[in-house]
Design an enzyme around this catalytic site. Sequence first.
Site, PDB file in Angstrom:
ATOM      1  N   ASP A 182      51.123  25.112  53.688  1.00 30.03           N
ATOM      2  CA  ASP A 182      50.796  23.681  53.631  1.00 30.03           C
ATOM      3  C   ASP A 182      51.550  22.919  54.719  1.00 30.03           C
ATOM      4  O   ASP A 182      51.010  22.009  55.355  1.00 30.03           O
ATOM      5  CB  ASP A 182      51.141  23.120  52.243  1.00 30.03           C
ATOM      6  CG  ASP A 182      50.405  23.859  51.138  1.00 30.03           C
ATOM      7  OD1 ASP A 182      49.203  24.136  51.315  1.00 30.03           O
ATOM      8  OD2 ASP A 182      51.038  24.194  50.117  1.00 30.03           O
ATOM      9  N   HIS A 209      50.907  23.765  45.025  1.00 27.41           N
ATOM     10  CA  HIS A 209      50.046  24.414  46.014  1.00 27.41           C
ATOM     11  C   HIS A 209      48.624  24.567  45.477  1.00 27.41           C
ATOM     12  O   HIS A 209      48.145  25.669  45.229  1.00 27.41           O
ATOM     13  CB  HIS A 209      50.627  25.770  46.438  1.00 27.41           C
ATOM     14  CG  HIS A 209      49.740  26.479  47.421  1.00 27.41           C
ATOM     15  ND1 HIS A 209      49.560  26.027  48.716  1.00 27.41           N
ATOM     16  CD2 HIS A 209      48.944  27.568  47.291  1.00 27.41           C
ATOM     17  CE1 HIS A 209      48.699  26.813  49.337  1.00 27.41           C
ATOM     18  NE2 HIS A 209      48.306  27.768  48.494  1.00 27.41           N
TER      19      HIS A 209
HETATM   20  N1  LIG Z   1      50.556  30.800  48.764  1.00 22.29           N
HETATM   21  C1  LIG Z   1      49.635  30.621  49.680  1.00 22.29           C
HETATM   22  O1  LIG Z   1      49.722  29.691  50.474  1.00 22.29           O
HETATM   23  C2  LIG Z   1      48.487  31.576  49.803  1.00 22.29           C
HETATM   24  C3  LIG Z   1      47.728  31.596  50.989  1.00 22.29           C
HETATM   25  C4  LIG Z   1      46.688  32.504  51.089  1.00 22.29           C
HETATM   26  C5  LIG Z   1      46.409  33.380  50.035  1.00 22.29           C
HETATM   27  N2  LIG Z   1      47.165  33.334  48.928  1.00 22.29           N
HETATM   28  C6  LIG Z   1      46.930  34.272  47.813  1.00 22.29           C
HETATM   29  O2  LIG Z   1      47.450  35.548  48.156  1.00 22.29           O
HETATM   30  C7  LIG Z   1      46.778  36.552  47.380  1.00 22.29           C
HETATM   31  C8  LIG Z   1      46.348  37.717  48.247  1.00 22.29           C
HETATM   32  O3  LIG Z   1      45.383  37.316  49.173  1.00 22.29           O
HETATM   33  P1  LIG Z   1      44.726  38.374  50.198  1.00 22.29           P
HETATM   34  O4  LIG Z   1      43.770  37.623  51.046  1.00 22.29           O
HETATM   35  O5  LIG Z   1      45.798  39.186  50.856  1.00 22.29           O
HETATM   36  O6  LIG Z   1      43.938  39.316  49.178  1.00 22.29           O
HETATM   37  P2  LIG Z   1      43.454  40.834  49.399  1.00 22.29           P
HETATM   38  O7  LIG Z   1      42.492  41.138  48.312  1.00 22.29           O
HETATM   39  O8  LIG Z   1      43.001  41.025  50.805  1.00 22.29           O
HETATM   40  O9  LIG Z   1      44.774  41.685  49.211  1.00 22.29           O
HETATM   41  C9  LIG Z   1      45.435  41.746  47.986  1.00 22.29           C
HETATM   42  C10 LIG Z   1      46.137  43.073  47.892  1.00 22.29           C
HETATM   43  O10 LIG Z   1      46.807  43.105  46.648  1.00 22.29           O
HETATM   44  C11 LIG Z   1      46.715  44.446  46.184  1.00 22.29           C
HETATM   45  N3  LIG Z   1      46.988  44.522  44.753  1.00 22.29           N
HETATM   46  C12 LIG Z   1      46.184  44.249  43.709  1.00 22.29           C
HETATM   47  N4  LIG Z   1      46.829  44.500  42.559  1.00 22.29           N
HETATM   48  C13 LIG Z   1      48.065  44.924  42.883  1.00 22.29           C
HETATM   49  C14 LIG Z   1      49.208  45.323  42.142  1.00 22.29           C
HETATM   50  N5  LIG Z   1      49.201  45.362  40.812  1.00 22.29           N
HETATM   51  N6  LIG Z   1      50.317  45.701  42.831  1.00 22.29           N
HETATM   52  C15 LIG Z   1      50.340  45.670  44.168  1.00 22.29           C
HETATM   53  N7  LIG Z   1      49.303  45.291  44.940  1.00 22.29           N
HETATM   54  C16 LIG Z   1      48.169  44.919  44.289  1.00 22.29           C
HETATM   55  C17 LIG Z   1      45.307  44.886  46.542  1.00 22.29           C
HETATM   56  O11 LIG Z   1      45.192  46.288  46.512  1.00 22.29           O
HETATM   57  C18 LIG Z   1      45.175  44.289  47.929  1.00 22.29           C
HETATM   58  O12 LIG Z   1      45.575  45.190  48.930  1.00 22.29           O
HETATM   59  C19 LIG Z   1      45.625  35.818  46.694  1.00 22.29           C
HETATM   60  O13 LIG Z   1      45.978  35.524  45.367  1.00 22.29           O
HETATM   61  C20 LIG Z   1      45.487  34.534  47.492  1.00 22.29           C
HETATM   62  O14 LIG Z   1      44.916  33.491  46.754  1.00 22.29           O
HETATM   63  C21 LIG Z   1      48.201  32.449  48.791  1.00 22.29           C
HETATM   64  O1  LIG Z   2      42.986  28.550  49.493  1.00 21.12           O
HETATM   65  C1  LIG Z   2      43.272  29.643  48.976  1.00 21.12           C
HETATM   66  O2  LIG Z   2      42.683  30.097  48.002  1.00 21.12           O
HETATM   67  C2  LIG Z   2      44.357  30.467  49.605  1.00 21.12           C
HETATM   68  C3  LIG Z   2      45.620  29.705  49.871  1.00 21.12           C
HETATM   69  O3  LIG Z   2      46.157  29.128  48.716  1.00 21.12           O
HETATM   70  C4  LIG Z   2      45.501  28.711  50.986  1.00 21.12           C
HETATM   71  O4  LIG Z   2      46.014  27.597  50.846  1.00 21.12           O
HETATM   72  O5  LIG Z   2      44.926  29.054  52.032  1.00 21.12           O
END
Ligand SMILES: NC(=O)c1ccc[n+]([C@@H]2O[C@H](COP(=O)([O-])OP(=O)(O)OC[C@H]3O[C@@H](n4cnc5c(N)ncnc54)[C@H](O)[C@@H]3O)[C@@H](O)[C@H]2O)c1
Ligand SMILES: O=C(O)C[C@H](O)C(=O)O
Length: 345
Positions: A182, A209
């Site tokens: 953010d 967030h």
């Molecule tokens: N905080 C933020 O600003 C922010 C920003 C972007 C994404 N996110 C979040 O981050 C998360 C991941 O996003 P992504 O795009 O990498 O998803 P993705 O699906 O590409 O990757 C997620 C990974 O987690 C793994 N996984 C699932 N269960 C698991 C477990 N029990 N133990 C270990 N690994 C496990 C999967 O195998 C996969 O490799 C999502 O929840 C997304 O919303 C948060």
């Molecule tokens: O928007 C989402 O679902 C992923 C993450 O929280 C973001 O802010 O990009």
Amino acid sequence: MMKPSMLRSLHAAMSRGSSHLARRGYATDPVPERKVAILGAAGGIGQPLSLLMKLNPLVSSLSLYDIGGTPGVAADVSHINTRSEVVGYQGEENLGKALEGADVVIIPAGVPRKPGMTRDDLFNINAGIVKSLATAIAKYCPHALVNMISNPVNSTVPIAAEVFKKAGTYDEKRLFGVTTLDVVRAKTFYARKAKVPVAEVNVPVVGGHAGITILPLFSQATPQANLDGDVIQALTKRTQDGGTEVVEAKAGKGSATLSMAYAGAIFADACLKGLNGVPDVVECSFVQSTVTELPFFASKVRLGKNGVEEVLGLGSLSDFEKQGLENLKGELKSSIEKGIKFANQ
Ligand SMILES: NC(=O)c1ccc[n+]([C@@H]2O[C@H](COP(=O)([O-])OP(=O)(O)OC[C@H]3O[C@@H](n4cnc5c(N)ncnc54)[C@H](O)[C@@H]3O)[C@@H](O)[C@H]2O)c1
Ligand SMILES: O=C(O)C[C@H](O)C(=O)O
């Protein structure tokens, strides 16, 4: 944030050896050994984050865990000629080894959004994943700093806190919801509108967030610019909707991964610097807080040898920001309560 010049100096120092440095009268304080574990390392965020943490000279051991795919990711990044040793761990039976001795654990494990979904729509799947990973952290590395990326952060952080409380390991100084993306977005969007160099921009982002719980404080942005109220409102909305902008552009192929990996690497680097005793390391993060009446809240946090050294207050807010703060409290409160309730079921 590590710079290429830092990496080059580190390489040079390592190849010359510390005795050589001592002979030449340089300080010989070794860079402390630090283990960083990434849970969800084979995913969309996990892979580029693994790369960025492999480039960080503060890391000596990089532990890459996922339910599958980590041997390949680990073999790949391990060939990069930087300081850290990399090990990939796959499957729940190896989670303990992945976590043992970790100083910082970064959690991007879980499902991402598709168009039309809110972050809260991820709760049913991700809450369980976070609960089981937090249980393992409490067992194998109870003193690690935990950087929670998995959504919905407004609920997953309270879930982890409850798990740690039940295990008797909770230390509010060591649990962080990563809201750095953010801040990264607010800086980028502000710099363009204000026509100031992006590298010089600072904008605190407070609250939580998700949607309106993300509250950028553009009245405190530096360098200052006299932007009109309607421009500030548009910048605020764009920052709040930044994640959705990426989800829609990816059209079903997930959410922000590359910018998130960048943001996650900045935050983990700040945690490592704090642990290593670097002074005045300040980042925004969603932490246990008394800044408002809500038990968790994102604001500026000073990082130190024990994690959170100080949760900083909000400073003075514009009327628009004061209103935004009041508007976000209801949603943030119910997301926090939802997480607490889930963890105690
Ligand atoms: N905080 C933020 O600003 C922010 C920003 C972007 C994404 N996110 C979040 O981050 C998360 C991941 O996003 P992504 O795009 O990498 O998803 P993705 O699906 O590409 O990757 C997620 C990974 O987690 C793994 N996984 C699932 N269960 C698991 C477990 N029990 N133990 C270990 N690994 C496990 C999967 O195998 C996969 O490799 C999502 O929840 C997304 O919303 C948060
Ligand atoms: O928007 C989402 O679902 C992923 C993450 O929280 C973001 O802010 O990009």
